[in-house]
Design an enzyme around this catalytic site. Sequence first.
Site, PDB file in Angstrom:
ATOM      1  N   ARG A   1       3.949  -9.108  -5.878  1.00  0.00           N
ATOM      2  CA  ARG A   1       3.183  -7.889  -5.572  1.00  0.00           C
ATOM      3  C   ARG A   1       2.760  -7.859  -4.101  1.00  0.00           C
ATOM      4  NH1 ARG A   1       0.138  -4.002  -8.594  1.00  0.00           N
ATOM      5  NH2 ARG A   1      -1.891  -3.491  -7.716  1.00  0.00           N
TER       6      ARG A   1
ATOM      7  N   ILE B   1      -1.057   2.162  -5.234  1.00  0.00           N
ATOM      8  CA  ILE B   1      -0.312   1.246  -6.096  1.00  0.00           C
ATOM      9  C   ILE B   1      -1.176   0.998  -7.327  1.00  0.00           C
ATOM     10  CG2 ILE B   1      -1.172  -0.727  -4.746  1.00  0.00           C
ATOM     11  CD1 ILE B   1       1.241  -2.336  -5.621  1.00  0.00           C
ATOM     12  N   SER B   2      -0.604   1.175  -8.509  1.00  0.00           N
ATOM     13  CA  SER B   2      -1.359   0.974  -9.748  1.00  0.00           C
ATOM     14  C   SER B   2      -1.782  -0.482  -9.888  1.00  0.00           C
ATOM     15  CB  SER B   2      -0.521   1.384 -10.955  1.00  0.00           C
ATOM     16  OG  SER B   2      -0.202   2.753 -10.903  1.00  0.00           O
ATOM     17  N   GLY B   3      -2.901  -0.701 -10.586  1.00  0.00           N
ATOM     18  CA  GLY B   3      -3.373  -2.051 -10.819  1.00  0.00           C
ATOM     19  C   GLY B   3      -2.432  -2.838 -11.722  1.00  0.00           C
TER      20      GLY B   3
END
Length: 289
Positions: free
Chosen positions: A90, A116-118
């Site tokens: 990530r 950016i999604s968790g």
Amino acid sequence: MQRRTFLIGSAAIVGGAVLPPAAQANVPKPYSWDMAPPTNNREDYIKWMVANRGEDPKYLGLRWSRYQVMLGNKDLWNDANKRAFLLTPREEFVLRQNLGRVYDHAFLDIGYGVTISGPHVVGRMTSSIDVKFGEKVLEIGTGSGYQSAYLANLTDKVWSIEIIRPLAERTRGAYDSTIGRGYSEFKSIISKNADGYYGWAEAGPFDKIIVTCGIDHIPPPLLQQLKTGGIMVIPVGPPGAQRLLKVVKEQGPDGNFVISRSDIYNGRVVPFVPFTKLEGDVIKGTHNK
């Protein structure tokens, strides 16, 4: 086999996304679909990843800690998704200023008004579509590139569409950079800049579709491009109050299609950035009705 991209002259990572050397790994061993990091303890995981993937122990430790929380929260539903999460760096896909929070349970800014999604949301959304090796997957909303990178550890056939041209170019640069440093699994990602509402008809139909922007209805073109028996996950609802729906397309005995929906968070609201639309070459408004 090297897959082609639909962005001509891929850009280097720009706009604040160039990562410091500490976040950039050079992979020492070739990727294999048989490879799997140990999951028995933190020390063995980090040791294996350093030896096989050449990644920074600092970020590996953060990834392992988040992995443990995600297991407890039931966000990773099977071994394939556990492997994908543990193998996907990530830290290669966030802005420099967010490296210290890269594995936080949070949406992080990536510029251009999007996020950016968790990790928890990515894990649960991807688990819900149950991607198998060899299946064709379409992602709507490339964003940072992390979601497609995760998918590339589940299947070798990934298509991704991003509506924001400079972001699409920047993310293509991130893919090309990581591929050049040994992340050969990312060669399977084909990307383009377009309005994702209309899908990617010439590449379809798709076994699975994952949508990472919120809308108040399910786009008919995406349903049309979803195979019979296919699964889509999509945030549906009014702005800022979407629910994450798992959508399954089946064909009844009479030949008509039957669309079933279920909420992967059991009614919990998960806000997403809006599903914007293109008018000519200009992003203008959203696809909400």
